[in-house]
Design a protein around this motif. Structure first.
Motif, mmCIF file in Angstrom:
data_model
loop_
_atom_site.group_PDB
_atom_site.id
_atom_site.type_symbol
_atom_site.label_atom_id
_atom_site.label_comp_id
_atom_site.label_asym_id
_atom_site.label_seq_id
_atom_site.Cartn_x
_atom_site.Cartn_y
_atom_site.Cartn_z
ATOM 1 N N VAL A 136 0.870 -1.172 0.000
ATOM 2 C CA VAL A 136 0.000 0.000 0.000
ATOM 3 C C VAL A 136 0.907 1.222 0.000
ATOM 4 O O VAL A 136 1.793 1.341 0.844
ATOM 5 N N ILE A 137 0.692 2.125 -0.939
ATOM 6 C CA ILE A 137 1.483 3.354 -0.997
ATOM 7 C C ILE A 137 0.615 4.487 -0.453
ATOM 8 O O ILE A 137 -0.428 4.802 -1.017
ATOM 9 N N ALA A 138 1.030 5.074 0.655
ATOM 10 C CA ALA A 138 0.304 6.184 1.264
ATOM 11 C C ALA A 138 1.222 7.400 1.283
ATOM 12 O O ALA A 138 2.266 7.383 1.921
ATOM 13 N N THR A 139 0.822 8.434 0.562
ATOM 14 C CA THR A 139 1.684 9.603 0.429
ATOM 15 C C THR A 139 1.357 10.702 1.425
ATOM 16 O O THR A 139 2.042 11.707 1.491
ATOM 17 N N GLY A 140 0.320 10.526 2.199
ATOM 18 C CA GLY A 140 -0.055 11.534 3.185
ATOM 19 C C GLY A 140 -1.288 12.294 2.741
ATOM 20 O O GLY A 140 -1.708 12.226 1.602
ATOM 21 N N SER A 141 -1.854 13.049 3.668
ATOM 22 C CA SER A 141 -3.086 13.768 3.351
ATOM 23 C C SER A 141 -3.042 15.236 3.759
ATOM 24 O O SER A 141 -4.029 15.933 3.647
ATOM 25 N N THR A 142 -1.939 15.692 4.258
ATOM 26 C CA THR A 142 -1.825 17.087 4.661
ATOM 27 C C THR A 142 -1.089 17.866 3.579
ATOM 28 O O THR A 142 0.040 17.533 3.241
ATOM 29 N N PRO A 143 -1.730 18.903 3.014
ATOM 30 C CA PRO A 143 -1.051 19.667 1.970
ATOM 31 C C PRO A 143 0.085 20.498 2.540
ATOM 32 O O PRO A 143 0.046 20.925 3.693
ATOM 33 N N THR A 144 1.086 20.698 1.739
ATOM 34 C CA THR A 144 2.207 21.544 2.124
ATOM 35 C C THR A 144 2.095 22.856 1.373
ATOM 36 O O THR A 144 1.899 22.871 0.160
#
Length: 67
Positions: free
Chosen positions: A43-51
């Motif tokens: 599972v590839i999870a790149t995150g959910s908080t924008p920078t």
């Protein structure tokens, strides 16, 4: 989310990863150490908080672009 990860016996790896072959993931951690892992599923999870970038203001409006 942490409960689902634990319940489903998912190993969380943090770092920069590459899929070396169909079921091998190589992860480089913050101290530049590389480790390889064999997995049944990946599972590839790149995150959910924008920078934010200081040059670009985020207006918090949702836009969906489908091209």
């Amino acid at each position: 989310m942490a409960v689902k990860v634990t319940k489903n016996k998912i190993t969380r790896l943090k770092g920069i990863g590459t899929i070396s072959s169909g079921n091998i993931v190589t992860v480089t951690n913050a101290s530049k150490k590389k480790e390889s892992y064999k997995a049944k599923s990946i599972v590839i999870a790149t995150g959910s908080t924008p920078t934010s970038l200081k040059e670009i203001k985020i207006d918090k409006k949702l836009e969906i672009i489908d091209e």
